[in-house]
Design an enzyme around this catalytic site. Structure first.
Site, PDB file in Angstrom:
ATOM      1  N   THR A 157      -7.957   8.921   9.847  1.00 40.27           N
ATOM      2  CA  THR A 157      -7.567   7.768   9.031  1.00 40.27           C
ATOM      3  C   THR A 157      -7.466   6.472   9.836  1.00 40.27           C
ATOM      4  O   THR A 157      -6.935   5.487   9.348  1.00 40.27           O
ATOM      5  CB  THR A 157      -6.188   8.035   8.381  1.00 40.27           C
ATOM      6  OG1 THR A 157      -5.257   8.368   9.437  1.00 40.27           O
ATOM      7  CG2 THR A 157      -6.256   9.184   7.396  1.00 40.27           C
ATOM      8  N   GLY A 214      -7.898   3.010  11.039  1.00 36.44           N
ATOM      9  CA  GLY A 214      -8.536   1.820  10.469  1.00 36.44           C
ATOM     10  C   GLY A 214      -8.381   1.628   8.976  1.00 36.44           C
ATOM     11  O   GLY A 214      -8.904   0.650   8.424  1.00 36.44           O
ATOM     12  N   THR A 215      -7.642   2.505   8.299  1.00 33.64           N
ATOM     13  CA  THR A 215      -7.615   2.418   6.830  1.00 33.64           C
ATOM     14  C   THR A 215      -7.017   1.104   6.323  1.00 33.64           C
ATOM     15  O   THR A 215      -7.484   0.558   5.324  1.00 33.64           O
ATOM     16  CB  THR A 215      -6.838   3.592   6.204  1.00 33.64           C
ATOM     17  OG1 THR A 215      -5.593   3.724   6.890  1.00 33.64           O
ATOM     18  CG2 THR A 215      -7.592   4.876   6.345  1.00 33.64           C
ATOM     19  N   GLY A 216      -5.975   0.615   7.014  1.00 34.52           N
ATOM     20  CA  GLY A 216      -5.362  -0.644   6.571  1.00 34.52           C
ATOM     21  C   GLY A 216      -6.352  -1.791   6.660  1.00 34.52           C
ATOM     22  O   GLY A 216      -6.474  -2.614   5.736  1.00 34.52           O
ATOM     23  N   CYS A 217      -7.069  -1.841   7.776  1.00 35.18           N
ATOM     24  CA  CYS A 217      -8.064  -2.911   7.973  1.00 35.18           C
ATOM     25  C   CYS A 217      -9.178  -2.805   6.930  1.00 35.18           C
ATOM     26  O   CYS A 217      -9.637  -3.813   6.383  1.00 35.18           O
ATOM     27  CB  CYS A 217      -8.688  -2.812   9.364  1.00 35.18           C
ATOM     28  SG  CYS A 217      -7.481  -2.841  10.696  1.00 35.18           S
ATOM     29  N   LYS A 222       0.844  -1.199   0.000  1.00 34.55           N
ATOM     30  CA  LYS A 222       0.000   0.000   0.000  1.00 34.55           C
ATOM     31  C   LYS A 222       0.877   1.246   0.000  1.00 34.55           C
ATOM     32  O   LYS A 222       1.886   1.314   0.693  1.00 34.55           O
ATOM     33  CB  LYS A 222      -0.925  -0.022   1.215  1.00 34.55           C
ATOM     34  CG  LYS A 222      -1.929  -1.177   1.145  1.00 34.55           C
ATOM     35  CD  LYS A 222      -2.685  -1.360   2.423  1.00 34.55           C
ATOM     36  CE  LYS A 222      -1.801  -1.909   3.525  1.00 34.55           C
ATOM     37  NZ  LYS A 222      -2.529  -2.233   4.753  1.00 34.55           N
TER      38      LYS A 222
HETATM   39  O1  PXL Z   1      -4.370  -0.931  12.038  1.00 34.46           O
HETATM   40  C1  PXL Z   1      -3.783  -2.049  12.598  1.00 34.46           C
HETATM   41  C2  PXL Z   1      -4.644  -2.656  13.629  1.00 34.46           C
HETATM   42  C3  PXL Z   1      -5.307  -3.824  13.360  1.00 34.46           C
HETATM   43  N1  PXL Z   1      -6.075  -4.447  14.262  1.00 34.46           N
HETATM   44  C4  PXL Z   1      -6.242  -3.942  15.475  1.00 34.46           C
HETATM   45  C5  PXL Z   1      -5.634  -2.767  15.802  1.00 34.46           C
HETATM   46  C6  PXL Z   1      -4.802  -2.091  14.867  1.00 34.46           C
HETATM   47  C7  PXL Z   1      -4.133  -0.855  15.174  1.00 34.46           C
HETATM   48  O2  PXL Z   1      -4.196  -0.274  16.187  1.00 34.46           O
HETATM   49  O3  PXL Z   1      -5.824  -2.267  17.005  1.00 34.46           O
HETATM   50  C8  PXL Z   1      -7.103  -4.647  16.451  1.00 34.46           C
END
Ligand code: PXL
Length: 273
Positions: A212, A214-217, A179
């Site tokens: 932003t 949570g964007t990766g998830c 990404k």
């Molecule tokens: O963004 C990565 C991530 C994934 N999952 C959980 C998180 C985080 C970042 O803090 O807490 C549960």
């Protein structure tokens, strides 16, 4: 008699974020907005808000395995993703179950650190990720920092990101998407797929955004949702990129830190999906 069509069932194997912006909560919201049925196996309980993470407790690996098995044996799984896996033992257990239950396609989002800096998977976990999970992944979706840790050299521009993507592909996944959000130039994602010419550059303008969380998830969940509908990888990746870009554009000014990206707005902007 009314016949109700059921949507594809997708599974997230990830940590809980009680603030609702990342982790399992982000995954389930993204799945719902994109019209698929979300199931979730919890790997860890984190304690966090928009300002940062204070603590987390990993689940025992056998309890993670039991959650996955009891759900998949009953209602199936059209696609799955992994997020925060917390311990090397959970990483190895998920890899083993992926083979035994034929979880496919599998999107591996190799979460190593929290945005706020805390470690979410240690060195042994990183090793287990490379040795056991990447070889069974359909696609792995690191950001630039995660890619650098996995390959062992800096990743900060399109050129070394393309080299890292190729190196990661040699570790065994079907495809790699690095990404571009953390690269120095535009937010260009780099996609390489085994057996295909590449790399492919998926461009998007860099947004000046603050909210932003949570964007990766959200990106990896959207990718999983679109793959579960049978889309080829490149098409699913383009949709996931558009989806997360809109979620960032309409990020929510919630809390005192970095508010969450807005999956509801993204769904409303892209209603034909
Ligand atoms: O963004 C990565 C991530 C994934 N999952 C959980 C998180 C985080 C970042 O803090 O807490 C549960």
């Amino acid at each position: 008699m009314r016949v109700t069509q059921v949507p594809p069932v997708v599974l997230t194997i990830a940590g809980s974020d009680p603030s609702g912006g990342a982790g399992v909560q982000a995954d389930l919201k993204t799945f719902t907005v994109l019209g698929v049925y979300g199931t979730a196996a919890i790997t860890a309980i984190t304690c966090q808000n928009t300002k940062g993470m204070s603590d987390y407790l990993p689940m025992p690996a056998q309890l993670v395995a039991a959650q996955i098995t009891i759900v998949v044996e009953d209602i199936g799984c059209a696609a799955a993703k992994t997020g925060m896996l917390a311990t090397a033992e959970i990483v190895r257990t998920v890899a083993k179950l992926t083979r035994e239950l034929a979880l496919s396609p599998l999107v591996v989002d190799p979460i190593l650190r929290a945005h706020s800096g805390g470690t979410l998977l240690d060195e042994e976990g990183l090793r287990a990720m490379k040795d056991h999970l990447l070889p069974v992944a359909t696609v792995v979706t690191p950001n630039a920092h995660e890619a650098a840790q996995l390959v062992g050299f800096p990743v900060d521009d399109a050129e070394n990101a393309a080299r890292a993507a190729q190196r990661l592909l040699e570790m065994g996944p079907g495809a790699v998407i690095i990404k571009g959000g953390h690269l120095r130039e535009d937010a260009v994602d780099i996609l390489v797929e085994a057996g295909k010419p590449g790399p492919l550059f998926l461009a998007a303008p860099r947004l000046e955004a603050h909210h932003t969380h949570g964007t990766g998830c959200i990106f990896s969940a959207a990718l999983t949702a679109e793959l579960s509908k049978g889309l080829p990888l490149e098409a699913a990746a383009r949709r996931a990129k558009t989806f997360v870009t809109e979620a960032i554009r309409y990020g929510l000014a919630l809390g005192q830190g970095r508010g969450p990206a807005n999956v509801l707005a993204a769904g409303l902007m892209l209603p034909s999906w």
